[in-house]
Each structure stands twice: as C-alpha cells, then as structure tokens.
Motif scaffolding. Structure first.
Motif: not given
Length: 345
Positions: A74-88, A120-122, A124-131
């Motif tokens: 989902l990351v290369p499609t631009g759906d980073v929130p969807g990627a994070l949901d599936n990662c969790a 990586n998804a974190q 790209l979602s704008g949260d480099p500290k958590t990443a």
C-alpha cells in the motif's frame, strides 16, 4: 463454492489461498492497483473465516500473510494510513502466533520484517521520531536473526535496508551524523553481499542507492572527499551495468540520472548523461515519463533549454491519472518544467 457455503471455514480458507496467489501474480507483473484490490479481498475473506473459527492457527497465519503483503504494497500506492493499519494488524497476529508456537521458524523473521515495513510507513506518514525507534527495533531483530543464520543473504540485505530506512528517519530528525553512520552500515552490508554474489543485480542496485544517499549527506556536511569516493564508486558500478550487452532501459536511465544529478556537483557529466538518457528513451516500448524526465534534465544541463521543455512536456503527456508515488513524480516534472520555462523567458 465459498459463496454457496458461507459457513464452511475450509471453503473460505481454500478461497483465500487461491486468491492470494492471483494477487501475488498481479503484483509480480507490476499491476499494483489490481494486486492491492485482490489483497484487500483476501483480507476480508480471511478476517471473516477467522471470526468463524478463531482458534485455527492456519487462518491466523493466512491473515498474517496477507496483512503483511498490504503493509508493504500500500505504500507505493500512496495509502500510507492503510499500510499502517495492515502493519499493526500483521504485528498483532505475528505476536499471537509466536506466543502460541515459540519454536516456529518463520514468525521471528516475519516480525522483524514487520518492524522494517512499519518504520518506513511511519516515516512516510510524517512521524520520523516514532519511525526511528521502530527501525532501531528492526535492526536489532535482524542482527539477532543473522547471528543464528549468518549465511542468509536475504536477511543480510534486509538489515542493510533497515539501516537505510533508519538513516532516512534520522535525516528527517536533523541528525546528519547518525544518518551518515546508518548509511555507512548499509553500504558495508551491501558491499559484502555484492562481493559474495557479483552477478546479483539487486545487491548492486541497492548498493548504488546506499552510496548515493551517503554521498548526499557527506556533501551537505562538507565532507567532500568522502562524498566523491562514494559517488565515484556508485557511478562505476552503474557504468558497468549500463555498458553490459542488452542492458535494459531502466538501467540506462538510472545511470543517466545519476550522471546528471549526483553529489558533489563537480562529478556530474551532463553530456554523457544525455547519451544514455536518449538510449533509455529510445529503448522503451512506450513513452516512459521517468526516462523523459531524465532526458529533460540532461538536455537542460547541456544548455538545450527548448529541448528540455519539450522532453518535460512529453513526460507529462505520457502520464495517466495516477495516485501515490506517480503523483509525486508528476508534481516534480511540473516544477522542473516551470524552472526550464522561467530560464528560457
């Protein structure tokens, strides 16, 4: 069969097993949109089956499989929130599987890869500290696995990627020293792999990327000798690949782009870049916006401003309505085209 027997868990499980193979095949041939749509359907089927039989380990393993696919696809499609949901969801399932069967081989490795994709998804979602924290976990987990399996080249490559992803997060956090060190670890790991398997194009491609990013950081830090050494090594690797008989357009384009954009700028060779960019454009079966974008910059840096404008316009015309990473490319081409036109004006 599954539709006719919605309460039959075995039928649902067989449907999921078949459908995920279709999705993998679509993904393998580059049809990302349809692959993702299929993976989503598989997840829905497997979630429903697990509700019918929550104790069945094979259902949990199957759901972990498809959420892991979506976590990265989902990351290369631009759906980073969807990627994070599936990662969790993937991490939750893997931890449960590991707890129920600690001796099982695949779960620790899959959990380490989950940490890699999640970090990586974190970022790209704008949260480099958590990443950065998540990617530190990925590095530690992969190092532990490699101590048990030192000959596993795939794990070694993933560790190098984890170092690179962490370097990206540290760059976003304003820690160039840490980022440079992380890219150094990535370069060292990929160098060992490339030396052991010189014919492996993936190792070489990854090594070029790591060297390029490290050179950019060293240039910004004023460490020009180290930057030139990294860039020169990357360009030598790319030149060897580009001059190989039958080199595909993508390889020619990558070399041309690096020649026209590398750091430090005094190592750029726009005229040579133009030669390889034209070969890449001519070798493609259809107009390729990425290759045309490289050609535009090669023309611009050799002084042909009208030619650069024409190539950038062709690149935009070659793009269809796109989402995700392609949207970023469109914006970049539009920005560059405005630069070319302003210069001519």
């Amino acid at each position: 069969m599954a539709a006719a027997r919605p309460g039959d868990v075995d039928a649902q499980e067989r449907l999921g097993a078949s459908a995920v193979k279709v999705a993998d095949a679509l993904f393998g041939r580059g049809d990302l949109a349809n692959a993702v749509a299929q993976y989503r359907q598989v997840r829905a089927v497997r979630e429903a089956a697990l509700r019918l039989s929550p104790a069945r380990l094979t259902l949990r393993a199957g759901l972990a499989e498809v959420t892991g696919r979506l976590c990265t696809a989902l990351v290369p499609t631009g759906d980073v929130p969807g990627a994070l949901d599936n990662c969790a969801r993937n991490a939750e399932l893997l931890r449960g599987l590991l707890a129920s069967d600690p001796a099982a081989g695949p779960w620790p490795a899959q959990l380490a890869l989950n940490r890699l994709a999640t970090g990586n998804a974190q970022r790209l979602s704008g949260d480099p500290k958590t990443a950065a924290g998540t990617l530190r976990e990925a590095v530690a987990a992969l190092e532990g696995l490699l101590r048990q399996r030192p000959e596993n080249a795939d794990l070694a490559r993933r560790l190098a990627v984890a170092h690179a992803y962490r370097a990206n997060a540290l760059t976003d956090l304003g820690d160039p020293t840490g980022a440079t060190e992380s890219y150094g670890a990535a370069v060292d790991g990929l160098s060992r792999l490339a030396a052991l398997d010189p014919a492996n194009t993936r190792f070489r491609t990854d090594l070029v990327y790591m060297l390029t990013k490290r050179a950019e950081l060293l240039t910004k830090a004023g460490s020009l000798a180290g930057a030139r050494a990294a860039t020169s090594r990357a360009l030598a690797l790319q030149r060897e690949s580009a001059l190989a008989p039958g080199a595909p357009p993508e390889v020619l384009n990558d070399y041309a782009w690096h020649l026209v954009s590398c750091e430090p700028p005094d190592l750029r060779q726009p005229a040579l870049a133009l030669t390889f960019a034209r070969r890449a454009v001519d070798g493609a079966t259809s107009p390729n916006p990425v290759h045309l974008h490289t050609l535009a910059w090669a023309l611009y840096r050799t002084g042909d401003r009208p030619g650069a404008i024409a190539a950038a316009e062709q690149a935009l015309a070659a793009m269809t309505a796109s989402t995700g990473a392609a949207t970023g490319l469109r914006r970049q081409i539009e920005t560059d085209l405005a630069t070319f036109r302003k210069d001519v004006a």
